[in-house]
Design a protein around this motif. Sequence first.
Motif, PDB file in Angstrom:
ATOM      1  N   MET A   1      12.132  10.484  -5.904  1.00  0.00           N
ATOM      2  CA  MET A   1      12.307  11.010  -4.276  1.00  0.00           C
ATOM      3  C   MET A   1      11.945   9.733  -3.332  1.00  0.00           C
ATOM      4  N   ALA A   2      11.067   8.775  -3.689  1.00  0.00           N
ATOM      5  CA  ALA A   2      10.770   7.903  -2.728  1.00  0.00           C
ATOM      6  C   ALA A   2      12.077   6.761  -3.179  1.00  0.00           C
ATOM      7  N   SER A   3      12.304   6.633  -4.105  1.00  0.00           N
ATOM      8  CA  SER A   3      13.614   5.575  -4.404  1.00  0.00           C
ATOM      9  C   SER A   3      14.794   6.045  -3.605  1.00  0.00           C
TER      10      SER A   3
ATOM     11  N   SER B   1       4.333  13.260 -19.212  1.00  0.00           N
ATOM     12  CA  SER B   1       5.272  13.145 -18.160  1.00  0.00           C
ATOM     13  C   SER B   1       5.212  14.360 -17.586  1.00  0.00           C
ATOM     14  N   ILE B   2       5.121  15.480 -18.202  1.00  0.00           N
ATOM     15  CA  ILE B   2       5.090  16.877 -17.633  1.00  0.00           C
ATOM     16  C   ILE B   2       3.960  17.071 -16.762  1.00  0.00           C
ATOM     17  N   GLY B   3       2.633  16.654 -17.252  1.00  0.00           N
ATOM     18  CA  GLY B   3       1.339  16.683 -16.730  1.00  0.00           C
ATOM     19  C   GLY B   3       1.528  15.907 -15.420  1.00  0.00           C
ATOM     20  N   ILE B   4       2.039  14.611 -15.339  1.00  0.00           N
ATOM     21  CA  ILE B   4       1.953  13.651 -14.112  1.00  0.00           C
ATOM     22  C   ILE B   4       3.227  14.316 -13.046  1.00  0.00           C
ATOM     23  N   ALA B   5       4.249  14.856 -13.742  1.00  0.00           N
ATOM     24  CA  ALA B   5       5.108  15.380 -12.506  1.00  0.00           C
ATOM     25  C   ALA B   5       4.284  16.741 -11.949  1.00  0.00           C
ATOM     26  N   ALA B   6       3.688  17.535 -12.818  1.00  0.00           N
ATOM     27  CA  ALA B   6       2.891  18.657 -12.171  1.00  0.00           C
ATOM     28  C   ALA B   6       1.765  18.150 -11.174  1.00  0.00           C
ATOM     29  N   GLY B   7       0.967  17.274 -11.366  1.00  0.00           N
ATOM     30  CA  GLY B   7       0.094  16.655 -10.723  1.00  0.00           C
ATOM     31  C   GLY B   7       0.705  16.150  -9.532  1.00  0.00           C
TER      32      GLY B   7
ATOM     33  N   GLY C   1       3.408  16.898  -8.042  1.00  0.00           N
ATOM     34  CA  GLY C   1       4.007  18.039  -7.456  1.00  0.00           C
ATOM     35  C   GLY C   1       2.985  18.916  -6.566  1.00  0.00           C
ATOM     36  N   PHE C   2       1.695  19.169  -7.212  1.00  0.00           N
ATOM     37  CA  PHE C   2       0.664  19.681  -6.575  1.00  0.00           C
ATOM     38  C   PHE C   2       0.269  18.958  -5.343  1.00  0.00           C
ATOM     39  N   LEU C   3       0.072  17.702  -5.586  1.00  0.00           N
ATOM     40  CA  LEU C   3      -0.453  16.990  -4.422  1.00  0.00           C
ATOM     41  C   LEU C   3       0.512  17.075  -3.238  1.00  0.00           C
ATOM     42  N   ILE C   4       1.840  17.020  -3.524  1.00  0.00           N
ATOM     43  CA  ILE C   4       2.914  17.011  -2.286  1.00  0.00           C
ATOM     44  C   ILE C   4       2.795  18.382  -1.888  1.00  0.00           C
ATOM     45  N   GLY C   5       2.614  19.457  -2.684  1.00  0.00           N
ATOM     46  CA  GLY C   5       2.375  20.873  -2.038  1.00  0.00           C
ATOM     47  C   GLY C   5       1.321  20.831  -1.379  1.00  0.00           C
ATOM     48  N   LEU C   6       0.346  20.394  -1.807  1.00  0.00           N
ATOM     49  CA  LEU C   6      -1.093  20.376  -0.820  1.00  0.00           C
ATOM     50  C   LEU C   6      -0.763  19.636   0.654  1.00  0.00           C
ATOM     51  N   LEU C   7      -0.420  18.355   0.472  1.00  0.00           N
ATOM     52  CA  LEU C   7      -0.105  17.648   1.681  1.00  0.00           C
ATOM     53  C   LEU C   7       1.063  18.490   2.669  1.00  0.00           C
ATOM     54  N   ALA C   8       1.873  19.203   2.132  1.00  0.00           N
ATOM     55  CA  ALA C   8       3.002  19.749   2.641  1.00  0.00           C
ATOM     56  C   ALA C   8       2.387  21.074   3.529  1.00  0.00           C
ATOM     57  N   SER C   9       1.279  21.666   2.953  1.00  0.00           N
ATOM     58  CA  SER C   9       1.120  23.053   3.378  1.00  0.00           C
ATOM     59  C   SER C   9       0.071  22.659   4.585  1.00  0.00           C
ATOM     60  N   ARG C  10      -0.623  21.385   4.717  1.00  0.00           N
ATOM     61  CA  ARG C  10      -1.455  21.032   5.674  1.00  0.00           C
ATOM     62  C   ARG C  10      -0.928  20.731   7.033  1.00  0.00           C
ATOM     63  N   ARG C  11       0.372  20.980   7.077  1.00  0.00           N
ATOM     64  CA  ARG C  11       1.309  20.374   8.158  1.00  0.00           C
ATOM     65  C   ARG C  11       1.569  21.630   8.596  1.00  0.00           C
TER      66      ARG C  11
END
Length: 104
Positions: free
Chosen positions: A1-3, A86-92, A94-104
């Motif tokens: 996403m960042a690229s 790779s699946i584990g990294i992607a899930a992690g 995604g979880f962090l992005i979800g946490l950050l997005a829910s705080r806003r």
Amino acid sequence: MASKPTQTAQEILMADFQTLVRDTEKLLEHTATLAGDQADELRAQIHDSLLRARETLQQTNDDLRQRGQAALSTTEDYVQNNPWQSIGIAAGVGFLIGLLASRR
């Protein structure tokens, strides 16, 4: 996403630089009617600078493409060799992005 935003910014920068070069070339053509040794010398300097700028732009563009292809190839190799990690990294991520997005 960042690229994607980074790639877009690079494309915008390259397009702006190409526009600058084209505009400078037009300016150089319009000053062709000026007379005198200083005007000729100035036009020659501008022309040389434009040639160097075009070469630099082309080299930068080629380097960015090569780096992007290398990163893509490396990433694909890693994912193919380590699918569960790779699946584990992607899930992690995604979880962090979800946490950050829910705080806003």
